[in-house]
Design an enzyme around this catalytic site. Structure first.
Site, PDB file in Angstrom:
ATOM      1  CB  SER A 142     -40.521   1.813  13.968  1.00 24.98           C
ATOM      2  OG  SER A 142     -40.999   2.432  15.151  1.00 24.98           O
ATOM      3  CE1 TYR A 155     -39.833  -2.652  16.917  1.00 24.61           C
ATOM      4  CE2 TYR A 155     -39.916  -0.345  17.538  1.00 24.61           C
ATOM      5  CZ  TYR A 155     -40.414  -1.405  16.803  1.00 24.61           C
ATOM      6  OH  TYR A 155     -41.474  -1.212  15.957  1.00 24.61           O
TER       7      TYR A 155
END
Length: 263
Positions: A142, A155
């Site tokens: 990501s 995250y």
């Protein structure tokens, strides 16, 4: 006919990748926790009966290894393995009850990527030794892993781990004939991102992402940000000195805590 194994396949990026590969005639192994959603996805694909589904949690490494063994036995090999399963939730270190959330993020997003690849490397090595140059191990990272985002430490850390892990693995596999591909999605329109209560620049439909990702995987590119506009942003973020990055992102909106989403 390509043989493709995808985790986190029941929705979002995983389902879009499954549809793209199936449209190209691939035989799929689809992994996710939700069996009903997996069956519905498989039934919607061309040649539905030939695809194999595995309802399991990727943090169950024994179950994941068993699924890999079954897929290899049924197909005689594998061409593309995509570690896509992931969860996203906001975290704050000051809250002690967020610690297990951090652990779950790392276990699902990072450690399960390793567990997804491990059972396939031996088979891929044998295929490469026999002249197959199409073997791919694909980690879905990501842009959030490029620099730490406030309110999303768990995250960001887990996805930064995927980027670094895949880089290490890429070098390890360099002489094996196996290509390791890292894809860092920006904002893609999926159930996971629809809960974000803040602007998402360059938002891309999941189907368009999947088409571009499959092309990148086929080419064996080492690293790619999709969409490309977020790649430009990512490069700029890497260049910012810490003081300027801190100033720019100190008041950035935070992802909501506790609303953990799984794919």
């Amino acid at each position: 006919m390509k043989r493709v194994f995808i985790t986190g396949a029941s929705s979002g990026l995983g389902a879009a990748l499954a549809r793209e590969y199936a449209a190209q005639g691939a035989l799929l192994g689809l992994v996710a926790r939700r069996e009903t959603a997996l069956r519905e996805l498989a039934a919607s694909l061309p040649d539905a009966s030939r695809h194999r589904i595995y309802a399991l949690d990727v943090t169950d490494h024994a179950a994941l290894a068993a699924a890999a063994a079954d897929f290899l036995a049924a197909t005689g090999g594998v061409d593309v393995v995509i570690a896509n399963a992931g969860i996203s939730v906001g975290t704050l270190t000051e809250h002690a009850d967020d610690l297990p959330v951090f652990e779950r993020l790392v276990a699902t997003n990072l450690v399960a990527t390793v567990a997804t690849f491990t059972p396939f490397i031996g088979a891929m090595r044998r295929q490469a030794e026999a002249g197959d140059r199409g073997c791919r191990l694909v980690g879905i990272a990501s842009v959030a892993g490029i620099r730490g985002l406030p309110g999303g430490a768990g995250y960001s850390a887990s996805k930064a781990g995927v980027i670094s892990y895949c880089e290490s693995l890429r070098v390890e596999m360099r002489r094996s004939g196996i290509r390791v591909v890292t894809i860092a999605p920006g904002y893609i329109d999926t159930p996971m991102t629809r809960s974000n209560a803040y602007p998402m620049p360059f938002l891309m439909p999941a189907e368009r992402f999947a088409a571009r990702a499959v092309a990148v995987i086929g080419a064996g590119a080492s690293y790619r940000v999709i969409p490309w506009q977020m790649g430009v942003v990512a490069k700029l973020l890497r260049l910012l000195p810490n003081w300027l990055y801190d100033l720019a992102f100190a008041r950035a909106p935070h992802k909501a805590r506790k609303a953990m989403e799984k794919a």
